[in-house]
Design an enzyme around this catalytic site. Sequence first.
Site, short mmCIF file in Angstrom:
data_model
loop_
_atom_site.label_atom_id
_atom_site.label_comp_id
_atom_site.label_asym_id
_atom_site.label_seq_id
_atom_site.Cartn_x
_atom_site.Cartn_y
_atom_site.Cartn_z
N ILE A 17 57.26 -24.91 38.26
CA ILE A 17 57.61 -26.32 38.46
C ILE A 17 58.13 -26.92 37.14
O ILE A 17 59.09 -27.69 37.13
CB ILE A 17 56.42 -27.12 39.02
CG1 ILE A 17 55.89 -26.45 40.30
CG2 ILE A 17 56.83 -28.57 39.32
CD1 ILE A 17 54.65 -27.06 40.90
N LEU A 38 54.03 -18.53 27.18
CA LEU A 38 54.67 -17.40 27.86
C LEU A 38 53.65 -16.41 28.42
O LEU A 38 54.00 -15.27 28.74
CB LEU A 38 55.69 -16.69 26.94
CG LEU A 38 56.85 -17.55 26.46
CD1 LEU A 38 57.83 -16.71 25.61
CD2 LEU A 38 57.61 -18.20 27.62
N GLY A 41 54.55 -17.99 31.87
CA GLY A 41 55.93 -18.47 31.95
C GLY A 41 56.93 -17.39 31.53
O GLY A 41 56.55 -16.31 31.07
N ASN A 96 41.24 -23.61 30.28
CA ASN A 96 42.70 -23.76 30.17
C ASN A 96 43.18 -25.12 30.68
O ASN A 96 43.94 -25.81 30.02
CB ASN A 96 43.38 -22.64 30.95
CG ASN A 96 44.86 -22.54 30.62
OD1 ASN A 96 45.23 -22.45 29.47
ND2 ASN A 96 45.69 -22.61 31.63
N TYR A 145 39.66 -25.19 40.49
CA TYR A 145 41.04 -25.59 40.20
C TYR A 145 41.19 -27.10 40.42
O TYR A 145 41.65 -27.83 39.54
CB TYR A 145 42.01 -24.80 41.10
CG TYR A 145 43.42 -25.33 41.05
CD1 TYR A 145 44.20 -25.17 39.91
CD2 TYR A 145 43.97 -26.01 42.14
CE1 TYR A 145 45.50 -25.67 39.87
CE2 TYR A 145 45.25 -26.51 42.11
CZ TYR A 145 46.02 -26.34 40.96
OH TYR A 145 47.29 -26.84 40.92
N PHE A 173 51.63 -31.51 46.88
CA PHE A 173 51.15 -30.72 48.01
C PHE A 173 51.70 -29.30 47.80
O PHE A 173 51.56 -28.79 46.69
CB PHE A 173 51.49 -31.44 49.32
CG PHE A 173 50.48 -32.57 49.55
CD1 PHE A 173 50.45 -33.67 48.69
CD2 PHE A 173 49.52 -32.48 50.53
CE1 PHE A 173 49.49 -34.67 48.83
CE2 PHE A 173 48.55 -33.47 50.68
CZ PHE A 173 48.54 -34.56 49.84
N1 UFG Z 1 48.67 -17.98 53.45
C1 UFG Z 1 48.60 -16.87 54.25
N2 UFG Z 1 48.89 -15.66 53.68
C2 UFG Z 1 49.27 -15.52 52.38
C3 UFG Z 1 49.36 -16.67 51.58
C4 UFG Z 1 49.04 -17.89 52.14
O1 UFG Z 1 48.25 -16.94 55.43
O2 UFG Z 1 49.53 -14.38 51.93
C5 UFG Z 1 48.36 -19.29 54.02
C6 UFG Z 1 47.20 -19.96 53.35
O3 UFG Z 1 45.99 -19.59 53.97
C7 UFG Z 1 47.54 -21.45 53.55
C8 UFG Z 1 49.07 -21.46 53.54
O4 UFG Z 1 49.47 -20.14 53.81
O5 UFG Z 1 47.11 -21.85 54.82
C9 UFG Z 1 49.64 -21.88 52.20
O6 UFG Z 1 49.03 -21.10 51.20
P1 UFG Z 1 49.55 -21.06 49.70
O7 UFG Z 1 48.72 -20.04 48.99
O8 UFG Z 1 51.03 -20.92 49.69
O9 UFG Z 1 49.24 -22.52 49.20
P2 UFG Z 1 47.82 -23.28 49.20
O10 UFG Z 1 47.87 -24.22 50.36
O11 UFG Z 1 46.66 -22.42 49.07
O12 UFG Z 1 47.90 -23.97 47.80
C10 UFG Z 1 48.44 -25.19 47.63
C11 UFG Z 1 48.87 -25.34 46.18
C12 UFG Z 1 47.69 -25.49 45.28
C13 UFG Z 1 46.74 -26.51 45.84
C14 UFG Z 1 46.32 -26.13 47.22
C15 UFG Z 1 45.32 -27.10 47.80
O13 UFG Z 1 49.64 -24.23 45.77
O14 UFG Z 1 48.14 -25.91 44.02
O15 UFG Z 1 47.47 -26.13 48.03
O16 UFG Z 1 44.58 -26.47 48.82
F1 UFG Z 1 45.64 -26.55 45.08
#
Ligand code: UFG
Length: 333
Positions: A17, A38, A41, A96, A145, A173
């Site tokens: 981001i 890095l 990053g 961190n 987190y 989000f």
């Molecule tokens: N999911 C899967 N399989 C995967 C990866 C994700 O089914 O391999 C699902 C997760 O269970 C979730 C959705 O896809 O329902 C999105 O998952 P992500 O890992 O892409 O994102 P998150 O919702 O876990 O995370 C986001 C942000 C975080 C934040 C979090 C809050 O990336 O920074 O929402 O819950 F903290």
Amino acid sequence: MAADPRAVLVTGGAGYIGSHAAKALHRAGRRVVVLDSLVAGHRAAVRFGPLVEAEVADVEAVRRALRDHDIGAVMHFAAFLDVGESVRAPVRYYRNNVTGALSVLEAMAAESVRCFVFSSTCATYGEPIETPIGEHHPQAPINSYGESKLAVERALPHFERAYGIRSIALRYFNAAGADPDGELGEDHSPEIHLVPRAIEAAAGGRPLEIFGDDYPTPDGTCLRDYVHVSDLADAHVAALDALVAVGRSGAYNLGSGRPHSVREVIAQVETVTDRSVPRSIAPRRPGDPAILYAAAQKARAELHWAPRCSDLETIVATAWRWHRAHPHGYHGG
Ligand code: UFG
């Protein structure tokens, strides 16, 4: 001499981001300096200003960067972001994400830099008690987190009172997609997020696991609010402008306001890539709320921000384009 408010230090500017925000700032005519260790990053993602290679916890190095580059504002992205890892290894997240942010604020106070835009998250809300989630929803994180980001949000009013540092916390989000110009994209190691994981599976990599299909949602999979990373980047520029012009600290949700299920994302990936996404049903992932989506009117009204490319098709199309051009991320060319 007062520091140049158009000169912005972007911590974590070599990350996903942060690099998109650096590009948006550069486009808006700001002078960008990236500070990044890095560790996560990528040097190749730093294209819009010089790189200071340093840890955010190194207060002296941050102070030097602020002084040497006559910085007037800081955008702080540098942080760990794996929710699952944060449950297993909270110390990394407190050290961190909390100590790192406090070091940056300490350096800003010492150098009289008084504008701070903070990369926060919807994870500060925890398990929602109502949706869509507005900024006044109670903040009760369910993982370290979210706690680490909330701890920083809670510190901000104290830094404003004591040192005059005004701040805007932006609660993202689900950040997804890639730079529409194809210059920047998502490159996490390991990759854990849904959109790039589904694309990887469609491209012949590891099959996708759907984490739970027994949620109380229409198709049984989790609903999330996917917001394009370039829209998030634009919101940072708008937040900084508001901070400089109006001078009022605050917190804003950044989302599209539209929930999509995991199955909908997979279907979109199949449409865009014209390939199937090999997948299986796996157990629920600990710490995943069933439904998260934003009420994001406050950002629209006060920051005059509106997402322009956060429809699911554009998100997936830009992410797919990035993946095809960079199948191994920045290092693979
Ligand atoms: N999911 C899967 N399989 C995967 C990866 C994700 O089914 O391999 C699902 C997760 O269970 C979730 C959705 O896809 O329902 C999105 O998952 P992500 O890992 O892409 O994102 P998150 O919702 O876990 O995370 C986001 C942000 C975080 C934040 C979090 C809050 O990336 O920074 O929402 O819950 F903290």
